[in-house]
Write a protein that holds these residues in place. Structure first.
Motif, PDB file in Angstrom:
ATOM      1  N   LYS A 159      18.009  -2.868  11.470  1.00 60.59           N
ATOM      2  CA  LYS A 159      19.220  -3.079  12.262  1.00 60.59           C
ATOM      3  C   LYS A 159      19.169  -2.353  13.602  1.00 60.59           C
ATOM      4  N   ASP A 160      18.439  -1.254  13.667  1.00 59.66           N
ATOM      5  CA  ASP A 160      18.384  -0.486  14.912  1.00 59.66           C
ATOM      6  C   ASP A 160      17.576  -1.202  15.985  1.00 59.66           C
ATOM      7  N   THR A 161      16.442  -1.798  15.588  1.00 61.34           N
ATOM      8  CA  THR A 161      15.556  -2.433  16.563  1.00 61.34           C
ATOM      9  C   THR A 161      15.514  -3.944  16.453  1.00 61.34           C
ATOM     10  N   SER A 162      16.178  -4.504  15.438  1.00 61.82           N
ATOM     11  CA  SER A 162      16.126  -5.947  15.162  1.00 61.82           C
ATOM     12  C   SER A 162      14.702  -6.407  14.865  1.00 61.82           C
ATOM     13  N   GLY A 163      13.820  -5.467  14.478  1.00 60.49           N
ATOM     14  CA  GLY A 163      12.456  -5.821  14.106  1.00 60.49           C
ATOM     15  C   GLY A 163      12.363  -6.281  12.666  1.00 60.49           C
ATOM     16  N   VAL A 164      11.222  -6.876  12.331  1.00 52.82           N
ATOM     17  CA  VAL A 164      10.977  -7.395  10.987  1.00 52.82           C
ATOM     18  C   VAL A 164      10.218  -6.343  10.174  1.00 52.82           C
ATOM     19  N   VAL A 165      10.691  -6.069   8.959  1.00 55.09           N
ATOM     20  CA  VAL A 165      10.058  -5.087   8.079  1.00 55.09           C
ATOM     21  C   VAL A 165       9.099  -5.822   7.135  1.00 55.09           C
ATOM     22  N   LEU A 166       7.819  -5.458   7.188  1.00 56.18           N
ATOM     23  CA  LEU A 166       6.798  -6.050   6.323  1.00 56.18           C
ATOM     24  C   LEU A 166       6.419  -5.064   5.225  1.00 56.18           C
ATOM     25  N   GLN A 167       6.166  -5.595   4.042  1.00 54.40           N
ATOM     26  CA  GLN A 167       5.725  -4.754   2.923  1.00 54.40           C
ATOM     27  C   GLN A 167       4.378  -5.247   2.415  1.00 54.40           C
ATOM     28  N   CYS A 168       3.493  -4.279   2.159  1.00 60.75           N
ATOM     29  CA  CYS A 168       2.157  -4.576   1.635  1.00 60.75           C
ATOM     30  C   CYS A 168       1.990  -3.839   0.311  1.00 60.75           C
ATOM     31  N   GLU A 169       1.530  -4.559  -0.714  1.00 61.53           N
ATOM     32  CA  GLU A 169       1.334  -3.948  -2.030  1.00 61.53           C
ATOM     33  C   GLU A 169       0.027  -4.454  -2.627  1.00 61.53           C
ATOM     34  N   SER A 170      -0.711  -3.538  -3.245  1.00 58.38           N
ATOM     35  CA  SER A 170      -1.964  -3.906  -3.901  1.00 58.38           C
ATOM     36  C   SER A 170      -2.074  -3.135  -5.208  1.00 58.38           C
ATOM     37  N   LYS A 171      -2.326  -3.849  -6.299  1.00 52.93           N
ATOM     38  CA  LYS A 171      -2.381  -3.240  -7.624  1.00 52.93           C
ATOM     39  C   LYS A 171      -3.814  -3.235  -8.155  1.00 52.93           C
ATOM     40  N   GLY A 172      -4.090  -2.282  -9.052  1.00 54.91           N
ATOM     41  CA  GLY A 172      -5.344  -2.278  -9.798  1.00 54.91           C
ATOM     42  C   GLY A 172      -6.536  -1.718  -9.056  1.00 54.91           C
ATOM     43  N   TRP A 173      -6.327  -0.654  -8.250  1.00 56.85           N
ATOM     44  CA  TRP A 173      -7.443  -0.042  -7.514  1.00 56.85           C
ATOM     45  C   TRP A 173      -7.961   1.200  -8.238  1.00 56.85           C
ATOM     46  N   TYR A 174      -9.262   1.410  -8.081  1.00 51.40           N
ATOM     47  CA  TYR A 174      -9.884   2.651  -8.544  1.00 51.40           C
ATOM     48  C   TYR A 174     -11.196   2.840  -7.784  1.00 51.40           C
ATOM     49  N   PRO A 175     -11.435   4.007  -7.220  1.00 55.17           N
ATOM     50  CA  PRO A 175     -10.550   5.166  -7.061  1.00 55.17           C
ATOM     51  C   PRO A 175      -9.361   4.862  -6.132  1.00 55.17           C
ATOM     52  N   GLU A 176      -8.535   5.892  -5.891  1.00 49.73           N
ATOM     53  CA  GLU A 176      -7.332   5.711  -5.076  1.00 49.73           C
ATOM     54  C   GLU A 176      -7.712   5.289  -3.658  1.00 49.73           C
ATOM     55  N   PRO A 177      -7.110   4.214  -3.138  1.00 53.02           N
ATOM     56  CA  PRO A 177      -7.434   3.737  -1.789  1.00 53.02           C
ATOM     57  C   PRO A 177      -6.402   4.217  -0.764  1.00 53.02           C
ATOM     58  N   GLU A 178      -6.617   3.843   0.490  1.00 58.80           N
ATOM     59  CA  GLU A 178      -5.652   4.104   1.549  1.00 58.80           C
ATOM     60  C   GLU A 178      -5.249   2.772   2.183  1.00 58.80           C
ATOM     61  N   VAL A 179      -4.057   2.766   2.844  1.00 58.02           N
ATOM     62  CA  VAL A 179      -3.514   1.549   3.443  1.00 58.02           C
ATOM     63  C   VAL A 179      -3.336   1.773   4.938  1.00 58.02           C
ATOM     64  N   VAL A 180      -3.808   0.810   5.735  1.00 58.38           N
ATOM     65  CA  VAL A 180      -3.611   0.859   7.189  1.00 58.38           C
ATOM     66  C   VAL A 180      -3.092  -0.499   7.652  1.00 58.38           C
ATOM     67  N   TRP A 181      -2.306  -0.471   8.758  1.00 58.97           N
ATOM     68  CA  TRP A 181      -1.751  -1.690   9.368  1.00 58.97           C
ATOM     69  C   TRP A 181      -2.394  -1.898  10.732  1.00 58.97           C
ATOM     70  N   LEU A 182      -2.689  -3.157  11.043  1.00 63.34           N
ATOM     71  CA  LEU A 182      -3.312  -3.504  12.320  1.00 63.34           C
ATOM     72  C   LEU A 182      -2.548  -4.647  12.968  1.00 63.34           C
ATOM     73  N   ASP A 183      -2.519  -4.646  14.313  1.00 64.87           N
ATOM     74  CA  ASP A 183      -1.935  -5.783  15.009  1.00 64.87           C
ATOM     75  C   ASP A 183      -3.010  -6.818  15.291  1.00 64.87           C
ATOM     76  N   GLY A 184      -2.648  -7.840  16.063  1.00 66.36           N
ATOM     77  CA  GLY A 184      -3.589  -8.930  16.316  1.00 66.36           C
ATOM     78  C   GLY A 184      -4.813  -8.520  17.099  1.00 66.36           C
ATOM     79  N   GLU A 185      -4.716  -7.402  17.850  1.00 67.62           N
ATOM     80  CA  GLU A 185      -5.857  -6.920  18.635  1.00 67.62           C
ATOM     81  C   GLU A 185      -6.660  -5.858  17.898  1.00 67.62           C
ATOM     82  N   GLY A 186      -6.290  -5.577  16.648  1.00 66.84           N
ATOM     83  CA  GLY A 186      -7.017  -4.587  15.858  1.00 66.84           C
ATOM     84  C   GLY A 186      -6.563  -3.161  16.067  1.00 66.84           C
TER      85      GLY A 186
END
Length: 416
Positions: A159-186
């Protein structure tokens, strides 16, 4: 003659000497082989089969040897034991029961690699390939990995920025992974902290959210990676410009509706106040009228008493006609005064009613205008919701495709 025969025998050895020499060479050289395993870790996918490499160099028949596969952190430490041409099931660790095997047909070629079926998380560790006689061994490290592609979804609107909130979820990993977000230019996007949950099966579930605004390229990527096992999975999503405009319009419309509602509430409060004031005026007028009526009655009573006294006086003097005349004049005067008061009260009532009617008319007109505005805004909002639903349906299709392909992802890495 004898010397000549001796020289001939020395220059041309007999086949018997060659055979004896060969047997002696074979006897002394037997057991001089090496066990070759893998210098790099072997990465296995959870639930799949894996081969732990080990072979004799130079190649030699190992079917008659005693072969042992062990792991030092287990008790008992034996994973697979081969002795006298057969496997000894009674010696192996219970967790490997029915899941290990050798390549029997290739033992003659010196291949003593171990196959482990349906790999579990607990299979991870360092294994030793060992031949007790002549005491040769080699080590192989097994790393168990579980990887799945992430799932992207729309989580809402900021509501503050009128931006879209995206959610990313991944199940069943081993060992523990990390999550990063990238735009269209990387480029890396600033996201909230990653939420990590470890289940009873020791597998990790990770989720992360990021708020994105309209850009030159509305392509966004969620990447889940495990650098230790060099595994990466990512999912892409594209958000159209129209979707950002829909969200902005929806936010503006919501604010407009809130303002209109506040104005309507204010008008209703004003109307209630005017009605209350009008009723108070009526009550005050009635009380005033009652007071005037009481005063009139007192005056009438006084005049009647006076008239009666006069009547008695006139009767005493015999002047009955004068009494009748005075009485008629008094009644006419009182009647004229009462009619005047009624007219004034009626006039005040009509003025109050006219004021209320004017207020009601203005309120009705304003309320009708607000109703029309609300209907128009509702129509626009419904249209925007339909467009949003179409976009979400379009996004749902690739999401379902990704979920259907989860079970089709298989990774086999064999490093020798």
């Amino acid at each position: 003659m004898l010397n000549a025969d001796t020289k001939l025998l020395k220059s041309h050895p007999t086949p018997l000497i060659v055979l004896v020499f060969h047997l002696l060479l074979t006897h002394f050289c037997r057991g001089q082989f090496q066990l070759i395993g893998s210098s790099q870790p072997i990465v296995a996918t959870l639930g799949h089969d894996i081969i732990l490499p080990c072979h004799l160099d130079p190649a030699e028949d190992a079917s008659g040897l005693t072969l042992e596969w062990t792991r030092a952190d287990l008790n008992p430490r034996f994973v697979h034991v081969w002795r006298d041409g057969q496997e000894l099931e009674s010696k192996k660790h219970p967790s490997f029961e029915g899941r290990t095997s050798l390549f029997i047909d290739e033992l003659k070629l010196g291949n003593i690699s171990l196959k482990v079926s349906k790999v579990k998380i607990g299979d991870q560790g360092t294994y030793r390939c060992f031949i007790p006689s002549p005491g040769k061994q080699s080590s192989v490290q097994l790393v168990v990995a579980a990887v799945f592609s992430p799932v992207l979804s729309l989580a809402g609107i900021d509501k503050d920025t009128s931006g879209v909130v995206l959610q990313c979820e991944s199940k069943g990993w081993y060992p523990e992974p990390e999550v990063v977000w990238l735009d269209g230019e990387g480029n890396l996007l600033s996201a909230g902290p990653t939420e990590t949950v470890r289940g009873p099966d020791d597998l990790y579930t990770v989720s992360s959210r990021v708020t994105v605004e309209k850009r030159h390229s509305n392509n966004f990527t969620c990447r889940v990676q495990q650098k230790n096992i060099n595994q990466t999975r990512e999912t892409h999503i594209y958000i159209s410009d129209d979707f950002f405009e829909v969200q902005s319009s929806s936010f503006t419309l919501t604010v407009g509706l809130a303002v209109s509602l506040a104005v309507c509430i204010l008008l209703i409060l004003l109307l209630v106040f005017f009605v209350w004031k009008w009723r108070q005026n009526i009550i005050i007028n009635k009380r005033s009228h009652r007071g005037n009526s009481d005063k009139g009655e007192e005056k009438n009573c006084s005049k009647r008493n006076k008239t009666e006294d006069q009547r008695e006086t006139l009767m005493a003097d015999g002047t009955v006609q004068m009494e009748v005349l005075n009485k008629g004049k008094g009644k006419k005067k009182n009647k004229h005064k009462t009619e005047q008061q009624l007219k004034e009260e009626q006039q005040r009532r009509e003025e109050a009613e006219n004021r209320v009617k004017r207020v009601l008319t203005l309120f009705s007109e304003e309320l009708e205008t607000r109703k029309n505005e609300v209907k128009l805004k509702q129509s626009e909002l419904q249209q925007l919701r339909e467009e949003k639903q179409k976009i979400q349906n379009n996004l749902q299709t690739p999401k379902e495709d990704l979920e259907n392909k989860h079970e089709e992802v298989h990774v086999f890495i064999f490093i020798y």
